[in-house]
Design an enzyme around this catalytic site. Sequence first.
Site, mmCIF file in Angstrom:
data_model
loop_
_atom_site.group_PDB
_atom_site.id
_atom_site.type_symbol
_atom_site.label_atom_id
_atom_site.label_comp_id
_atom_site.label_asym_id
_atom_site.label_seq_id
_atom_site.Cartn_x
_atom_site.Cartn_y
_atom_site.Cartn_z
ATOM 1 N N HIS A 56 -1.902 -5.734 1.621
ATOM 2 C CA HIS A 56 -3.214 -6.374 1.496
ATOM 3 C C HIS A 56 -3.017 -7.653 0.701
ATOM 4 O O HIS A 56 -2.191 -7.690 -0.218
ATOM 5 C CB HIS A 56 -4.199 -5.475 0.744
ATOM 6 N N ASN A 63 -1.314 -0.555 7.519
ATOM 7 C CA ASN A 63 -0.783 -1.903 7.793
ATOM 8 C C ASN A 63 -0.046 -2.488 6.584
ATOM 9 O O ASN A 63 0.098 -3.696 6.467
ATOM 10 C CB ASN A 63 -1.892 -2.822 8.307
ATOM 11 N N PHE A 67 -14.799 3.310 8.779
ATOM 12 C CA PHE A 67 -13.461 3.676 8.311
ATOM 13 C C PHE A 67 -13.351 3.675 6.786
ATOM 14 O O PHE A 67 -12.271 3.915 6.243
ATOM 15 C CB PHE A 67 -12.405 2.738 8.906
ATOM 16 N N TYR A 85 -12.482 -2.317 -2.131
ATOM 17 C CA TYR A 85 -12.889 -2.402 -0.723
ATOM 18 C C TYR A 85 -14.414 -2.380 -0.567
ATOM 19 O O TYR A 85 -14.915 -2.009 0.494
ATOM 20 C CB TYR A 85 -12.255 -1.264 0.076
ATOM 21 N N GLU A 89 -10.197 -9.988 -7.367
ATOM 22 C CA GLU A 89 -9.255 -8.881 -7.145
ATOM 23 C C GLU A 89 -8.205 -8.832 -8.257
ATOM 24 O O GLU A 89 -7.824 -7.747 -8.708
ATOM 25 C CB GLU A 89 -8.596 -9.025 -5.769
ATOM 26 N N LYS A 109 0.824 -1.204 0.000
ATOM 27 C CA LYS A 109 0.000 0.000 0.000
ATOM 28 C C LYS A 109 0.865 1.264 0.000
ATOM 29 O O LYS A 109 2.091 1.190 0.139
ATOM 30 C CB LYS A 109 -0.917 -0.043 1.235
HETATM 31 P P1 CMP Z 1 -6.731 -4.884 4.305
HETATM 32 O O1 CMP Z 1 -6.156 -6.237 4.498
HETATM 33 O O2 CMP Z 1 -6.278 -4.088 3.150
HETATM 34 O O3 CMP Z 1 -8.320 -5.023 4.256
HETATM 35 C C1 CMP Z 1 -9.201 -4.036 4.716
HETATM 36 C C2 CMP Z 1 -8.481 -2.887 5.301
HETATM 37 O O4 CMP Z 1 -9.267 -2.015 6.057
HETATM 38 C C3 CMP Z 1 -7.454 -3.393 6.294
HETATM 39 O O5 CMP Z 1 -6.410 -4.028 5.620
HETATM 40 C C4 CMP Z 1 -7.090 -2.135 7.025
HETATM 41 O O6 CMP Z 1 -6.118 -1.399 6.314
HETATM 42 C C5 CMP Z 1 -8.414 -1.391 6.978
HETATM 43 N N1 CMP Z 1 -9.064 -1.408 8.280
HETATM 44 C C6 CMP Z 1 -9.636 -2.451 8.890
HETATM 45 N N2 CMP Z 1 -10.133 -2.069 10.080
HETATM 46 C C7 CMP Z 1 -9.862 -0.756 10.201
HETATM 47 C C8 CMP Z 1 -10.109 0.204 11.204
HETATM 48 N N3 CMP Z 1 -10.768 -0.126 12.324
HETATM 49 N N4 CMP Z 1 -9.686 1.461 10.990
HETATM 50 C C9 CMP Z 1 -9.060 1.786 9.849
HETATM 51 N N5 CMP Z 1 -8.777 0.917 8.854
HETATM 52 C C10 CMP Z 1 -9.191 -0.337 9.043
#
Ligand code: CMP
Length: 155
Positions: free
Chosen positions: A118, A115, A60, A52, A129, A12
């Site tokens: 993905h 994080n 969020f 998403y 995807e 990301k």
């Molecule tokens: P990802 O694996 O890309 O899939 C969904 C994404 O939503 C996740 O990683 C996080 O980056 C994001 N995400 C999930 N929960 C939260 C949260 N509580 N606040 C902000 N971002 C979130």
Amino acid sequence: MAELQRTLLLVKPDGVQRQLVGRVISRFEERGLKIVGLKLIHADRALAEEHYAVHRERPFFKGLVDFITSSPLVAACLEGPNAIAIVRAMNGATRPHEAAPGSIRGDFAVETAQNLVHASDSPENAAAELALWFRPEELLDYSREIDRWVLAPED
Ligand code: CMP
């Protein structure tokens, strides 16, 4: 040999900005997975919202779309036996404080919203995807000399 799978990995915008692309991709190469698609892309909101879509109702969601469209990201298609589970395990838990040390999030991330990576979580989502992020001709079929040392021989 276990079933060959293809899965989507995103490094990301935080991973690109933090100059971690090479280190993240290297981990998957070193594990033995094959890169069959790879590109730097600045996602627009339509692409991010479709990617998403399952989170559309979550509080969020807007922040997530803002973040993923804020800067370029790297999209990769990784192939290997059980690639979907392997990539998810190597990424670590979504919430970095729950991610095991040694995983990408466990080693490099502290915030759920940032994080780093993905990955697809099922064969159905991997197919959807990959179709979203890559045109068919961007995924290349080729063999590697090392595969006889990585992949179990065919029966
Ligand atoms: P990802 O694996 O890309 O899939 C969904 C994404 O939503 C996740 O990683 C996080 O980056 C994001 N995400 C999930 N929960 C939260 C949260 N509580 N606040 C902000 N971002 C979130």
